[in-house]
Design a protein around this motif. Structure first.
Motif, PDB file in Angstrom:
ATOM      1  N   ILE A  55       2.100  -0.703   1.432  1.00 53.84           N
ATOM      2  CA  ILE A  55       1.357  -1.271   2.555  1.00 53.84           C
ATOM      3  C   ILE A  55       1.635  -2.768   2.583  1.00 53.84           C
ATOM      4  O   ILE A  55       1.374  -3.479   1.597  1.00 53.84           O
ATOM      5  CB  ILE A  55      -0.154  -0.998   2.440  1.00 53.84           C
ATOM      6  CG1 ILE A  55      -0.432   0.505   2.571  1.00 53.84           C
ATOM      7  CG2 ILE A  55      -0.928  -1.770   3.510  1.00 53.84           C
ATOM      8  CD1 ILE A  55      -1.902   0.870   2.487  1.00 53.84           C
ATOM      9  N   HIS A  56       2.185  -3.238   3.679  1.00 53.64           N
ATOM     10  CA  HIS A  56       2.542  -4.652   3.803  1.00 53.64           C
ATOM     11  C   HIS A  56       1.319  -5.525   3.566  1.00 53.64           C
ATOM     12  O   HIS A  56       0.238  -5.289   4.114  1.00 53.64           O
ATOM     13  CB  HIS A  56       3.113  -4.933   5.192  1.00 53.64           C
ATOM     14  CG  HIS A  56       3.507  -6.362   5.402  1.00 53.64           C
ATOM     15  ND1 HIS A  56       4.573  -6.946   4.734  1.00 53.64           N
ATOM     16  CD2 HIS A  56       2.961  -7.339   6.180  1.00 53.64           C
ATOM     17  CE1 HIS A  56       4.667  -8.211   5.104  1.00 53.64           C
ATOM     18  NE2 HIS A  56       3.707  -8.471   5.975  1.00 53.64           N
ATOM     19  N   GLY A  57       1.486  -6.528   2.742  1.00 51.93           N
ATOM     20  CA  GLY A  57       0.395  -7.445   2.443  1.00 51.93           C
ATOM     21  C   GLY A  57      -0.499  -6.968   1.318  1.00 51.93           C
ATOM     22  O   GLY A  57      -1.433  -7.676   0.925  1.00 51.93           O
ATOM     23  N   LEU A  58      -0.240  -5.788   0.796  1.00 52.89           N
ATOM     24  CA  LEU A  58      -1.032  -5.252  -0.316  1.00 52.89           C
ATOM     25  C   LEU A  58      -0.126  -4.838  -1.469  1.00 52.89           C
ATOM     26  O   LEU A  58      -0.288  -5.299  -2.593  1.00 52.89           O
ATOM     27  CB  LEU A  58      -1.880  -4.066   0.147  1.00 52.89           C
ATOM     28  CG  LEU A  58      -2.710  -3.373  -0.940  1.00 52.89           C
ATOM     29  CD1 LEU A  58      -3.696  -4.343  -1.580  1.00 52.89           C
ATOM     30  CD2 LEU A  58      -3.453  -2.167  -0.363  1.00 52.89           C
ATOM     31  N   GLY A  59       0.849  -3.964  -1.160  1.00 53.81           N
ATOM     32  CA  GLY A  59       1.760  -3.515  -2.206  1.00 53.81           C
ATOM     33  C   GLY A  59       1.783  -2.012  -2.347  1.00 53.81           C
ATOM     34  O   GLY A  59       1.429  -1.269  -1.419  1.00 53.81           O
ATOM     35  N   PRO A  60       2.174  -1.503  -3.521  1.00 53.51           N
ATOM     36  CA  PRO A  60       2.344  -0.064  -3.721  1.00 53.51           C
ATOM     37  C   PRO A  60       1.015   0.683  -3.788  1.00 53.51           C
ATOM     38  O   PRO A  60       0.089   0.270  -4.487  1.00 53.51           O
ATOM     39  CB  PRO A  60       3.093   0.030  -5.049  1.00 53.51           C
ATOM     40  CG  PRO A  60       2.775  -1.239  -5.763  1.00 53.51           C
ATOM     41  CD  PRO A  60       2.575  -2.278  -4.713  1.00 53.51           C
ATOM     42  N   VAL A  61       0.930   1.778  -3.029  1.00 53.38           N
ATOM     43  CA  VAL A  61      -0.267   2.609  -3.022  1.00 53.38           C
ATOM     44  C   VAL A  61       0.153   4.073  -3.175  1.00 53.38           C
ATOM     45  O   VAL A  61       1.320   4.429  -3.019  1.00 53.38           O
ATOM     46  CB  VAL A  61      -1.098   2.438  -1.728  1.00 53.38           C
ATOM     47  CG1 VAL A  61      -1.524   0.988  -1.542  1.00 53.38           C
ATOM     48  CG2 VAL A  61      -0.321   2.938  -0.512  1.00 53.38           C
ATOM     49  N   LEU A  62      -0.824   4.914  -3.467  1.00 54.64           N
ATOM     50  CA  LEU A  62      -0.602   6.350  -3.545  1.00 54.64           C
ATOM     51  C   LEU A  62      -1.681   7.038  -2.723  1.00 54.64           C
ATOM     52  O   LEU A  62      -2.868   6.938  -3.035  1.00 54.64           O
ATOM     53  CB  LEU A  62      -0.672   6.831  -4.997  1.00 54.64           C
ATOM     54  CG  LEU A  62      -0.348   8.311  -5.216  1.00 54.64           C
ATOM     55  CD1 LEU A  62       1.155   8.547  -5.089  1.00 54.64           C
ATOM     56  CD2 LEU A  62      -0.838   8.784  -6.586  1.00 54.64           C
TER      57      LEU A  62
END
Length: 393
Positions: A55-62
């Motif tokens: 997610i742009h502006g946050l980073g890696p997610v699942l």
């Protein structure tokens, strides 16, 4: 080849709701791909479906798509249990309401369909409360189960991503914390026994080396038999030695006592769990006797090997020092609801779990008054050097 961000380092976002609420449709929409099976038939999603993204502006997610919390029958109960296990992993929950707002406003007709909708509202409220009791931040999405055309509106994805960015955890996530700074020299003692993967390093070692590089520090990676030679050949005294817990005592004997010593497992205990509770819980070792019950938890699901630390080495240490201790084992996502029969829980370093997953287990242990610690702290305690190793804060 670059290494992808491990799932254990991603922010876990679960999508929850009742059957046929549109969870899988929302899951596919947020990912912008057909990952989860969508059907009008209730109970299509069985085991949780996971998909990683950035997610742009946050980073890696699942993202995690789950089975409906109102599933029915024997199989349905098992699906609900899997969904509750997914809850324990989540940093954020998206809860998908499945009914029209009219049901909440008392505008209800006297017919079977609306009675079913009233029951779904009641269940929505029940499961929302359950999520909030677990201290999981919740994003609520309200739709009509008969109208999901809203998904064609691309603004909704942006709105949900904005909400995720606002409430996503952004806490301390350094493995070495203040033990390693720019210019530090760190020795990593890494035995390559039968459990070491052929041609590869295990995840905690890889992540620790990468963090040392990111901090503009220096690392020297060696096996235990080369430690003495390495210390004599260095012109600069190392600022820290990080060892595999299995050779804690051997490294401690060789290392000058003015050099800080810790282990990968202890560093990950501080990163993923409650390090203060883990250390305090070592008081329980003094009460272990014949037939005391200990639960050993392993996050990995690989088959145990001849030198396995969790199923072989730690049990042997306990039995040698404390008597015929009764030891049970769980692996992966398995973890008992009722822990009160145990005198102590010993958890692995949890490199395959995210912090939310470990903390959910610690919280359950605390609530039931059961001591809980981890592999590295256990070995240091049994070997009599816990008070002499460095515990990160």
């Amino acid at each position: 080849m670059t290494m992808k961000t491990p799932n254990s380092n991603r922010i876990h976002i679960g999508i929850f709701g009742l059957r046929n609420a549109g969870k899988s449709t929302l899951f596919n929409y947020l990912l912008d791909q057909e990952t989860s099976l969508v059907s009008d038939h209730p109970g299509t999603t069985t085991d949780a479906v996971q998909k990683a993204m950035e997610i742009h502006g946050l980073g890696p997610v699942l993202f995690i798509d789950t089975a409906g919390l109102d599933d029915v029958g024997d199989l349905g109960e098992k699906r609900i249990e899997k969904t509750r296990q997914a809850m324990d992993k989540c940093d954020i929950a998206i809860y998908l309401h499945s009914t029209d707002e009219k049901c909440k406003n008392g505008n209800i007709l006297d017919n079977d369909e609306n009675k079913r909708e009233v029951e779904r509202v009641r269940l929505d409220e029940k499961f929302l409360s359950e999520l909030k009791l677990k201290d999981i931040p919740v994003i609520e999405v309200k739709i009509s189960e008969k109208n999901i055309d809203w998904l064609k509106n691309s603004k909704l994805r942006d709105e949900i991503f904005d909400d995720i960015r606002k409430i996503a955890p952004r806490g301390e996530n350094e493995i070495t914390k203040n033990l390693v700074n720019k210019g530090s020299l760190v020795i990593l003692v890494m035995p390559q026994d039968s459990q070491a993967p052929n041609g590869r390093l295990i995840l905690p070692q890889v992540q620790t080396i990468r963090e040392i590089l990111d901090k503009k520090a220096m690392s020297l990676c060696i096996t235990p038999e080369n430690l003495d030679t390495a210390l004599k050949s260095l012109s600069k005294k190392p600022d820290l030695v990080i060892t595999d817990s299995q050779v804690f005592d051997k490294v401690y004997e060789i290392l000058p006592k003015d050099i800080k010593l810790t282990s990968f497992s202890i560093l990950f205990a501080a990163l993923k769990g409650d390090i203060d509770y883990f250390v305090k819980s070592t008081e329980a070792f003094e009460k272990l006797r014949d037939n005391s019950k200990v639960l050993i938890c392993e996050a990995c699901t690989h088959p145990p090997m001849e030198e396995d630390i969790g199923t072989i080495k730690i049990p042997n240490m306990l039995k040698k020092k404390y008597g015929n201790v009764d030891i049970n084992f769980v692996r992966g996502s398995d973890f008992p609801d009722d822990l009160r029969e145990y005198d102590l829980i010993i958890h692995c370093g949890s490199c395959m779990f995210n912090r939310a997953h470990v903390i959910s287990r610690v919280k359950r242990a605390k609530e039931q008054g059961v001591p809980m610690t981890n592999y590295g702290i256990t070995i240091a305690k049994v070997k009599g050097i816990l008070g002499k190793v460095t515990i990160p804060k």
